[in-house]
Design a protein around this motif. Structure first.
Motif, PDB file in Angstrom:
ATOM      1  N   TYR A 105      49.180  39.690  38.627  1.00 22.77           N
ATOM      2  CA  TYR A 105      48.570  40.181  37.699  1.00 22.77           C
ATOM      3  C   TYR A 105      49.174  40.196  36.807  1.00 22.77           C
ATOM      4  O   TYR A 105      48.403  39.664  35.675  1.00 22.77           O
ATOM      5  CB  TYR A 105      47.558  41.589  38.238  1.00 22.77           C
ATOM      6  CG  TYR A 105      46.067  41.637  37.057  1.00 22.77           C
ATOM      7  CD1 TYR A 105      45.519  41.483  36.563  1.00 22.77           C
ATOM      8  CD2 TYR A 105      46.739  43.209  36.667  1.00 22.77           C
ATOM      9  CE1 TYR A 105      45.094  42.072  35.826  1.00 22.77           C
ATOM     10  CE2 TYR A 105      46.150  43.796  34.984  1.00 22.77           C
ATOM     11  CZ  TYR A 105      45.283  42.863  34.917  1.00 22.77           C
ATOM     12  OH  TYR A 105      44.372  42.913  33.816  1.00 22.77           O
ATOM     13  N   GLU A 106      50.073  41.330  36.043  1.00 18.89           N
ATOM     14  CA  GLU A 106      50.428  41.136  35.087  1.00 18.89           C
ATOM     15  C   GLU A 106      51.221  40.036  34.892  1.00 18.89           C
ATOM     16  O   GLU A 106      50.662  39.284  33.274  1.00 18.89           O
ATOM     17  CB  GLU A 106      51.326  42.337  34.701  1.00 18.89           C
ATOM     18  CG  GLU A 106      50.317  43.582  34.736  1.00 18.89           C
ATOM     19  CD  GLU A 106      49.853  43.737  33.402  1.00 18.89           C
ATOM     20  OE1 GLU A 106      49.481  42.733  32.435  1.00 18.89           O
ATOM     21  OE2 GLU A 106      48.661  45.171  33.834  1.00 18.89           O
ATOM     22  N   SER A 115      46.242  52.405  39.814  1.00 23.51           N
ATOM     23  CA  SER A 115      47.562  52.096  39.242  1.00 23.51           C
ATOM     24  C   SER A 115      48.369  52.983  39.423  1.00 23.51           C
ATOM     25  O   SER A 115      47.920  53.884  38.269  1.00 23.51           O
ATOM     26  CB  SER A 115      47.899  50.454  39.694  1.00 23.51           C
ATOM     27  OG  SER A 115      47.396  49.845  40.547  1.00 23.51           O
ATOM     28  N   SER A 162      48.102  55.867  44.369  1.00 24.44           N
ATOM     29  CA  SER A 162      49.321  55.217  44.023  1.00 24.44           C
ATOM     30  C   SER A 162      50.621  55.701  43.852  1.00 24.44           C
ATOM     31  O   SER A 162      50.564  56.560  44.468  1.00 24.44           O
ATOM     32  CB  SER A 162      48.855  54.976  42.949  1.00 24.44           C
ATOM     33  OG  SER A 162      49.137  55.816  41.484  1.00 24.44           O
ATOM     34  N   ASP A 207      47.262  51.040  32.932  1.00 21.68           N
ATOM     35  CA  ASP A 207      46.377  49.822  33.305  1.00 21.68           C
ATOM     36  C   ASP A 207      45.860  49.291  32.026  1.00 21.68           C
ATOM     37  O   ASP A 207      44.898  50.142  30.866  1.00 21.68           O
ATOM     38  CB  ASP A 207      45.085  50.569  33.412  1.00 21.68           C
ATOM     39  CG  ASP A 207      43.926  50.383  33.883  1.00 21.68           C
ATOM     40  OD1 ASP A 207      43.516  48.111  33.849  1.00 21.68           O
ATOM     41  OD2 ASP A 207      42.742  50.694  34.033  1.00 21.68           O
ATOM     42  N   TYR A 234      53.573  51.743  35.012  1.00 21.68           N
ATOM     43  CA  TYR A 234      52.419  51.407  34.576  1.00 21.68           C
ATOM     44  C   TYR A 234      51.088  52.062  33.643  1.00 21.68           C
ATOM     45  O   TYR A 234      50.527  52.811  34.308  1.00 21.68           O
ATOM     46  CB  TYR A 234      52.527  50.801  36.441  1.00 21.68           C
ATOM     47  CG  TYR A 234      50.631  49.276  35.697  1.00 21.68           C
ATOM     48  CD1 TYR A 234      51.078  48.208  35.139  1.00 21.68           C
ATOM     49  CD2 TYR A 234      50.158  50.132  35.736  1.00 21.68           C
ATOM     50  CE1 TYR A 234      50.228  46.908  35.318  1.00 21.68           C
ATOM     51  CE2 TYR A 234      48.278  48.722  35.973  1.00 21.68           C
ATOM     52  CZ  TYR A 234      49.189  47.599  35.638  1.00 21.68           C
ATOM     53  OH  TYR A 234      47.696  46.774  35.313  1.00 21.68           O
ATOM     54  N   SER A 256      56.520  52.066  39.473  1.00 25.02           N
ATOM     55  CA  SER A 256      55.033  52.195  39.043  1.00 25.02           C
ATOM     56  C   SER A 256      54.541  52.484  38.279  1.00 25.02           C
ATOM     57  O   SER A 256      53.550  52.875  37.389  1.00 25.02           O
ATOM     58  CB  SER A 256      54.364  52.039  40.624  1.00 25.02           C
ATOM     59  OG  SER A 256      53.172  51.734  40.613  1.00 25.02           O
ATOM     60  N   LEU A 301      50.125  43.987  41.857  1.00 27.83           N
ATOM     61  CA  LEU A 301      50.018  44.458  40.855  1.00 27.83           C
ATOM     62  C   LEU A 301      50.885  43.566  39.623  1.00 27.83           C
ATOM     63  O   LEU A 301      50.476  42.755  38.795  1.00 27.83           O
ATOM     64  CB  LEU A 301      50.486  45.868  40.844  1.00 27.83           C
ATOM     65  CG  LEU A 301      49.712  46.078  39.006  1.00 27.83           C
ATOM     66  CD1 LEU A 301      48.594  46.938  39.265  1.00 27.83           C
ATOM     67  CD2 LEU A 301      50.549  48.056  39.240  1.00 27.83           C
ATOM     68  N   SER A 340      46.668  45.410  47.433  1.00 25.94           N
ATOM     69  CA  SER A 340      46.553  45.660  46.627  1.00 25.94           C
ATOM     70  C   SER A 340      45.333  46.700  46.115  1.00 25.94           C
ATOM     71  O   SER A 340      44.372  45.547  45.700  1.00 25.94           O
ATOM     72  CB  SER A 340      47.015  44.107  45.824  1.00 25.94           C
ATOM     73  OG  SER A 340      47.355  45.199  44.727  1.00 25.94           O
ATOM     74  N   VAL A 375      45.438  38.664  44.884  1.00 24.22           N
ATOM     75  CA  VAL A 375      46.392  40.119  45.692  1.00 24.22           C
ATOM     76  C   VAL A 375      45.875  40.523  46.798  1.00 24.22           C
ATOM     77  O   VAL A 375      44.604  40.235  47.028  1.00 24.22           O
ATOM     78  CB  VAL A 375      45.723  40.905  44.527  1.00 24.22           C
ATOM     79  CG1 VAL A 375      45.912  40.513  42.713  1.00 24.22           C
ATOM     80  CG2 VAL A 375      43.731  40.425  44.108  1.00 24.22           C
ATOM     81  N   PRO A 428      44.426  47.559  39.157  1.00 26.75           N
ATOM     82  CA  PRO A 428      44.998  48.720  38.102  1.00 26.75           C
ATOM     83  C   PRO A 428      44.619  49.889  38.010  1.00 26.75           C
ATOM     84  O   PRO A 428      45.630  50.469  37.082  1.00 26.75           O
ATOM     85  CB  PRO A 428      44.677  47.214  37.048  1.00 26.75           C
ATOM     86  CG  PRO A 428      44.435  46.137  37.303  1.00 26.75           C
ATOM     87  CD  PRO A 428      43.861  46.706  38.988  1.00 26.75           C
ATOM     88  N   TRP A 480      39.043  44.927  41.440  1.00 29.24           N
ATOM     89  CA  TRP A 480      39.397  43.638  41.398  1.00 29.24           C
ATOM     90  C   TRP A 480      38.345  42.775  40.608  1.00 29.24           C
ATOM     91  O   TRP A 480      38.783  42.430  39.556  1.00 29.24           O
ATOM     92  CB  TRP A 480      40.437  43.208  42.157  1.00 29.24           C
ATOM     93  CG  TRP A 480      41.313  43.708  42.697  1.00 29.24           C
ATOM     94  CD1 TRP A 480      42.190  44.574  43.920  1.00 29.24           C
ATOM     95  CD2 TRP A 480      42.857  43.418  42.150  1.00 29.24           C
ATOM     96  NE1 TRP A 480      43.475  44.710  43.609  1.00 29.24           N
ATOM     97  CE2 TRP A 480      44.036  44.228  42.313  1.00 29.24           C
ATOM     98  CE3 TRP A 480      43.378  42.963  40.465  1.00 29.24           C
ATOM     99  CZ2 TRP A 480      45.352  44.282  41.311  1.00 29.24           C
ATOM    100  CZ3 TRP A 480      44.162  43.285  39.998  1.00 29.24           C
ATOM    101  CH2 TRP A 480      45.297  43.788  40.711  1.00 29.24           C
TER     102      TRP A 480
END
Length: 237
Positions: A95-96, A121, A127, A170, A168, A165, A92, A115, A112, A118, A199
């Motif tokens: 990805y960001e 997550s 999550s 999305d 976070y 987490s 994650l 994982s 990933v 998003p 994903w």
């Protein structure tokens, strides 16, 4: 303290950036350097573990991403061939980071591994950040041979990462600017084939899924597979 730990000099070689799973440090990737003698393996060192044991974690997930991006831009030369590899929670982050890097540092690929996507997550049910999710991930420790003191330390780090987490959000399917590879373990009960397929909506250039023998930690023995993702045309720039 630095957010990056190069396991060899960056020099003119391609760079593999490794982001660890929750509760872990980047030292788990140090042995990859021996297998990848034509690549520089760079671990992302999160606060609260290993040599950064006394460092405090930034308040939000976005703050952590900004710190990692700044460190990569300062360490990796512009135009250098680079692959991002994130394990579980690290996926994650990867990805960001891939989305936030400037065009001068666009990765060749993002992996990933084990994982969740998003939209599953942050504070999504199941999550790490949903309040009870950390307990599920903590159960992974029951299968590992750790003494009581080390187990307690890892649990503390897991709780810290779970809080992070939970901050976070999305971005709603925002794509990464590079090929996206979602890898999973065939016997992983936390991240299933359906999670990997999720994903797809975050892929831009191309999307690939692959499953390997093993559970949630399957990917710690896959340096050769990662090596194949570098773009030959950008090596040694």
């Amino acid at each position: 303290m630095s957010w990056l730990v190069p396991f060899a000099e960056v020099g003119a070689r391609p760079v593999l950036v490794c982001l660890p799973q929750a509760g872990s440090g980047c030292g788990v990737f140090s042995s990859w350097q021996d297998s990848l003698d034509d690549v520089t393996v760079v671990g992302v060192a999160l606060p609260g573990r290993e040599h950064r044991f006394l460092d405090l974690m930034p308040a939000t997930f976005a703050d952590v991403v900004a710190e990692i991006v700044a460190a990569l831009v300062a360490t990796v030369p512009a135009g250098r061939s680079m692959v991002l590899f994130g394990h579980s929670f690290g996926g994650l982050l990867g990805y960001e980071v891939a989305r936030a890097l400037p065009h001068t540092h666009t990765p060749d690929a993002l992996v990933v591994a084990a994982s969740r996507p998003p939209h599953l997550s942050g504070r999504a049910a199941g999550s790490m950040g949903d309040g009870d999710g950390a307990e599920v991930f903590a159960n992974l420790l029951s299968a590992k041979e750790l003494d009581d003191d080390l187990r307690e330390l890892v649990l503390e780090i897991l709780e810290q990462d779970a809080e992070l987490s939970g901050t976070y959000t999305d971005p709603g399917g925002a794509p990464v600017p590079c090929p996206l590879h979602a890898w999973g373990g065939e016997s992983d009960e936390l991240v299933t084939a359906a999670h990997l397929a999720g994903w797809a909506s975050y892929a831009g250039a191309s999307f690939h899924t692959r499953r390997f023998p093993g559970g949630h930690d399957f990917c710690l023995a896959l340096p050769a597979e990662v090596r194949a993702l570098f773009s030959p045309s950008r090596q040694g720039v």
